[in-house]
Scaffold this motif. Structure first.
Motif, PDB file in Angstrom:
ATOM      1  N   TYR A 163      21.419   6.611 -20.848  1.00 50.02           N
ATOM      2  CA  TYR A 163      20.171   6.128 -20.240  1.00 50.02           C
ATOM      3  C   TYR A 163      19.221   5.662 -21.344  1.00 50.02           C
ATOM      4  CZ  TYR A 163      15.826   6.446 -17.453  1.00 50.02           C
ATOM      5  OH  TYR A 163      14.627   6.189 -16.813  1.00 50.02           O
ATOM      6  N   ALA A 164      18.294   4.771 -20.996  1.00 46.43           N
ATOM      7  CA  ALA A 164      17.325   4.313 -22.007  1.00 46.43           C
ATOM      8  C   ALA A 164      16.027   3.863 -21.336  1.00 46.43           C
ATOM      9  CB  ALA A 164      17.914   3.158 -22.808  1.00 46.43           C
ATOM     10  N   PRO A 165      14.889   3.963 -22.073  1.00 49.40           N
ATOM     11  CA  PRO A 165      14.709   4.714 -23.319  1.00 49.40           C
ATOM     12  C   PRO A 165      14.635   6.218 -23.075  1.00 49.40           C
ATOM     13  CG  PRO A 165      13.084   2.940 -23.138  1.00 49.40           C
ATOM     14  CD  PRO A 165      13.714   3.133 -21.775  1.00 49.40           C
ATOM     15  N   LEU A 166      14.636   6.956 -24.194  1.00 48.02           N
ATOM     16  CA  LEU A 166      14.727   8.407 -24.116  1.00 48.02           C
ATOM     17  C   LEU A 166      13.356   9.072 -24.015  1.00 48.02           C
ATOM     18  CD1 LEU A 166      16.481  10.947 -24.247  1.00 48.02           C
ATOM     19  CD2 LEU A 166      16.492  10.744 -26.737  1.00 48.02           C
ATOM     20  N   PHE A 167      12.415   8.716 -24.915  1.00 49.83           N
ATOM     21  CA  PHE A 167      11.131   9.415 -25.021  1.00 49.83           C
ATOM     22  C   PHE A 167       9.955   8.468 -24.795  1.00 49.83           C
ATOM     23  CE2 PHE A 167      13.545  12.335 -27.958  1.00 49.83           C
ATOM     24  CZ  PHE A 167      13.402  13.467 -27.190  1.00 49.83           C
ATOM     25  N   ALA A 168       8.831   9.059 -24.347  1.00 49.30           N
ATOM     26  CA  ALA A 168       7.577   8.305 -24.251  1.00 49.30           C
ATOM     27  C   ALA A 168       6.396   9.266 -24.342  1.00 49.30           C
ATOM     28  CB  ALA A 168       7.497   7.520 -22.949  1.00 49.30           C
ATOM     29  N   HIS A 169       5.453   8.927 -25.238  1.00 46.83           N
ATOM     30  CA  HIS A 169       4.195   9.672 -25.358  1.00 46.83           C
ATOM     31  C   HIS A 169       3.249   9.169 -24.274  1.00 46.83           C
ATOM     32  CE1 HIS A 169       0.527  11.366 -26.948  1.00 46.83           C
ATOM     33  NE2 HIS A 169       1.132  11.824 -28.031  1.00 46.83           N
ATOM     34  N   VAL A 170       2.667  10.084 -23.515  1.00 46.71           N
ATOM     35  CA  VAL A 170       1.839   9.678 -22.370  1.00 46.71           C
ATOM     36  C   VAL A 170       0.622   8.861 -22.792  1.00 46.71           C
ATOM     37  CG1 VAL A 170       2.570  11.613 -20.926  1.00 46.71           C
ATOM     38  CG2 VAL A 170       0.556  11.868 -22.386  1.00 46.71           C
ATOM     39  N   ASP A 171       0.188   8.990 -24.056  1.00 46.07           N
ATOM     40  CA  ASP A 171      -0.981   8.257 -24.532  1.00 46.07           C
ATOM     41  C   ASP A 171      -0.620   7.075 -25.421  1.00 46.07           C
ATOM     42  OD1 ASP A 171      -2.777  10.027 -23.281  1.00 46.07           O
ATOM     43  OD2 ASP A 171      -2.636  11.427 -24.961  1.00 46.07           O
ATOM     44  N   TRP A 185       2.533   4.614 -24.986  1.00 46.21           N
ATOM     45  CA  TRP A 185       3.827   4.068 -24.584  1.00 46.21           C
ATOM     46  C   TRP A 185       3.748   2.555 -24.460  1.00 46.21           C
ATOM     47  CZ3 TRP A 185       3.750   1.390 -19.998  1.00 46.21           C
ATOM     48  CH2 TRP A 185       2.703   1.675 -19.117  1.00 46.21           C
ATOM     49  N   GLN A 186       4.878   1.912 -24.750  1.00 47.18           N
ATOM     50  CA  GLN A 186       4.980   0.458 -24.595  1.00 47.18           C
ATOM     51  C   GLN A 186       5.895   0.062 -23.435  1.00 47.18           C
ATOM     52  OE1 GLN A 186       6.126   1.754 -27.817  1.00 47.18           O
ATOM     53  NE2 GLN A 186       4.034   1.799 -28.512  1.00 47.18           N
ATOM     54  N   TRP A 187       6.657   1.012 -22.931  1.00 47.46           N
ATOM     55  CA  TRP A 187       7.718   0.681 -21.967  1.00 47.46           C
ATOM     56  C   TRP A 187       7.918   1.872 -21.048  1.00 47.46           C
ATOM     57  CZ3 TRP A 187      11.325  -3.532 -21.802  1.00 47.46           C
ATOM     58  CH2 TRP A 187      12.444  -3.324 -21.001  1.00 47.46           C
TER      59      TRP A 187
END
Length: 646
Positions: free
Chosen positions: A489-497, A499-501
């Motif tokens: 699966y992708a993407p794996l991580f995202a910072h809530v403050d 994120w680009q995607w």
């Protein structure tokens, strides 16, 4: 309408509402072997996934190498950026502090990555490299500040001598705060040079000093991944060839790994992130080490000499590809080479004398056209000769169909790559409609690596509807394990403050982790992969969408269990009778353990405030003589395990 017609219609409706659906599993007809590394994860430094995320460094721009050296910092007093006689030749910038007795003093504040997260009673390892410009000892005070400017932790360091040295202290936080910052104050008059100002939580994954954020790695570990693809993604290509990911820059002493501009410092929607760079603090050595920790096969991706084709037409002439091909050969040596080899020695000096046992290598990310094919050929010629043991992964381009896809697949088959990397970011409806995608694929050609996929709901949320559609699609991956051998699966991580995607599998802030419904689908597959595919049919047809039902079955030779996965993508409950065909014994009253991911609302999501709104639940039923019944709720994914005798 007469009385008889009404009765007839009522009877038809009644039969429709309560009709039982029969699935048949051919227990003795063991099919294709399921690769032990079938289900894995793909990491790319997007959405602050590395710096500010998985990489546990808390200080942004720690070596003052951003294009604007004070990004992330608030200097006060008399401070200048210098680069004469630096501490690190590939990161030459440093700061000179000159304390002259000002009322506030001279120092720096760092705001971290959208703040610094502190946990009460946790220890933080602070360090810098320093030298005194003039004579005498120089005292520094280090303060951990809360979001209200309150001091919640404090330490001191004394610098002496005019040669660069590393200084370290440990500071305990007295409070929990997700939006803290660091303040560093020079208390003694005079001049001091500082470089590589760094702070890590002491409690990283496995306690490593240049470590990874423990709670995020724990979330990965729980997934039980079989393969780990890294470090991208589009960052492999770069917006330009100069900014492509170069693995050799990411190994060796962490302080001397040169900064690189991140491909995702802006996005297709032109959200600009001028503070998004790659420090390479988490480089290829750390990626290989993490793969080993997770029990996953490492799968690195390297540049093929094409910059991101969405952003640039820059490319390396085919005749000038030798340095790129040498990088590929050297990478294999870094991962697998003996201690007396050039790059095997580098690996050993970093702390891992044993080889990492690399088996896969992807050439390029999602390139397309003749330009990709003509560059792939010389890579293949060299690697097939020098390292025939390595499985080479080519690409079918950025989409799952269309002109680029139709051109590349025959070329990949002609070149006899081992696997072809397919990417699909599509709607939930596409995933449901394509659950049978691989039923008709050529069984004799290259295998499929589903390298990047995610269901994109119209809201782009990680909601249950998207997760259920992925679960349905994955029944087709599993059913065709002789063709599809890897999936991530992708993407794996995202910072809530930052994120680009989106969507993304795991969301986080500076203190918390959110496992999405999509995460749980991946976990339910990876933890119930089995060893062999079993035929599962309904009325002698493959179960792939009729009545919005999807299913697959596998046998686990390690536990002698039958594992049946069922997806009900409709809102309507369905009563399903799962019959075990050719079973030699009765399974009456045998316990069937069931995991279920379900919610009545398809748009349900997990959030920082409510991270456990959607989690799998466990229950069981008792089997009847030849199988068991499953009352499948709407918008639900089930994994059912039953012990049988072979």
């Amino acid at each position: 309408m007469n009385y008889k017609t009404v009765v007839f219609l009522l009877l038809c409706c009644s039969q429709s509402l309560f009709a039982q659906i029969n699935f048949e599993v051919d227990v003795l007809n063991k099919g294709a072997a399921i690769q032990p590394d079938m289900y894995g994860v793909f990491f790319e430094d997007i959405n602050f996934g590395a710096d500010g995320g998985l990489y546990a460094e808390l200080i942004k721009n720690r070596s003052f190498e951003f294009h604007q050296p004070f990004v992330g910092w608030l200097p006060f007093g008399n401070i200048a950026v210098k680069n004469e006689a630096p501490c690190f030749n590939r990161n030459p910038n440093y700061v000179r502090l000159n304390e002259t007795g000002l009322r506030r003093g001279t120092g720096l504040e760092n705001f971290g990555f959208r703040g610094i997260g502190f946990q009460k009673n946790d220890d933080y390892r602070f360090s810098f490299y320093a030298r005194v410009v003039n004579d005498g000892d120089k005292k520094f005070v280090v303060e951990l500040l809360g979001s209200k400017e309150n001091v919640i932790g404090k330490g001191e360091l004394t610098v002496s001598g005019n040669s660069w040295k590393k200084y370290t202290t440990t500071i305990k936080s007295g409070a929990t705060d997700a939006k803290g910052k660091l303040r560093l104050i020079l208390k003694t008059q005079g001049e001091v040079d500082l470089d590589h100002i760094s702070m890590f939580p002491v409690e990283t994954w496995k306690g490593r000093e240049n470590g990874l954020r423990k709670d995020l790695v724990e979330a990965l570990f729980e997934l039980n991944p079989g393969v780990f693809r890294f470090p991208g993604g589009c960052i492999i290509e770069g917006n330009t060839l100069e900014t492509r990911y170069q693995w050799k820059n990411s190994v060796g002493p962490v302080e001397n790994r040169p900064l690189n501009e991140n491909r995702w410092n802006y996005t297709f929607k032109h959200r600009f992130f001028p503070d998004y760079y790659q420090t390479y603090g988490m480089g290829f050595y750390e990626f290989f080490l993490l793969s080993e920790d997770l029990g996953a096969e490492p799968l690195p991706v390297i540049s093929c000499g094409l910059a991101c084709q969405y952003e640039s037409e820059e490319c390396v002439p085919v005749g000038d590809l030798k340095p790129y091909i040498d990088d590929a050969v050297d990478l294999i040596e870094f991962a697998n080479g003996p201690l007396d080899s050039e790059w095997g020695k580098v690996r050993a000096e970093m702390g891992h004398p044993e080889p990492f046992n690399l088996k896969y290598l992807a050439i390029g990310n999602e390139q397309w056209g003749e330009g990709y094919v003509e560059r792939l050929i010389p890579f293949l010629e060299v690697l097939r000769n020098k390292h025939p043991e390595i499985k080479i992964i080519g690409t079918s381009g950025p989409t799952p169909d269309g002109e680029k896809f139709d051109y590349l697949w025959p070329k990949m088959r002609e070149l006899e790559v081992d696997l072809v990397d397919e990417h699909y970011y599509r709607s939930p409806e596409w995933f449901l409609a394509n659950a049978a995608r691989y039923d008709s694929y050529d069984r004799s050609g290259p295998k499929v690596f589903a390298g990047e996929y995610a269901s994109h709901h119209k809201t782009r949320d990680n909601n249950l509807r998207a997760a259920i559609s992925e679960a349905a699609f994955m029944t087709g991956l599993e059913r065709n394990a002789d063709v599809v051998q890897l999936a991530t699966y992708a993407p794996l991580f995202a910072h809530v403050d930052a994120w680009q995607w989106k969507p993304d599998m795991i969301w986080f802030d500076n203190l918390n982790v959110v496992r999405t419904p999509n995460y749980y689908v991946q976990k339910m597959y990876a933890c119930n992969a089995g060893t062999n595919v079993l035929p599962l049919t309904r009325d002698n047809e493959i179960v792939a969408g009729k009545d919005s039902l999807f299913a697959s079955a596998v046998f686990d030779a390690n536990t002698t269990e039958l594992i049946v996965k069922v997806v009900n993508a409709s809102d309507k409950p369905q009563e399903i009778n799962i019959l075990l065909k050719q079973l030699n014994q009765s399974v009456a009253n045998t316990r069937v353990n069931i995991s279920r991911l379900h919610a009545n609302e398809p748009g349900a999501v997990n959030t920082i405030e409510a991270p456990n709104k959607l989690v799998p639940t466990s229950t069981y039923v008792l089997a009847h003589e030849k199988g068991f019944k499953l009352n499948a709720l709407g918008n639900a994914f089930y994994v059912c395990r039953i012990k049988i005798k072979e």
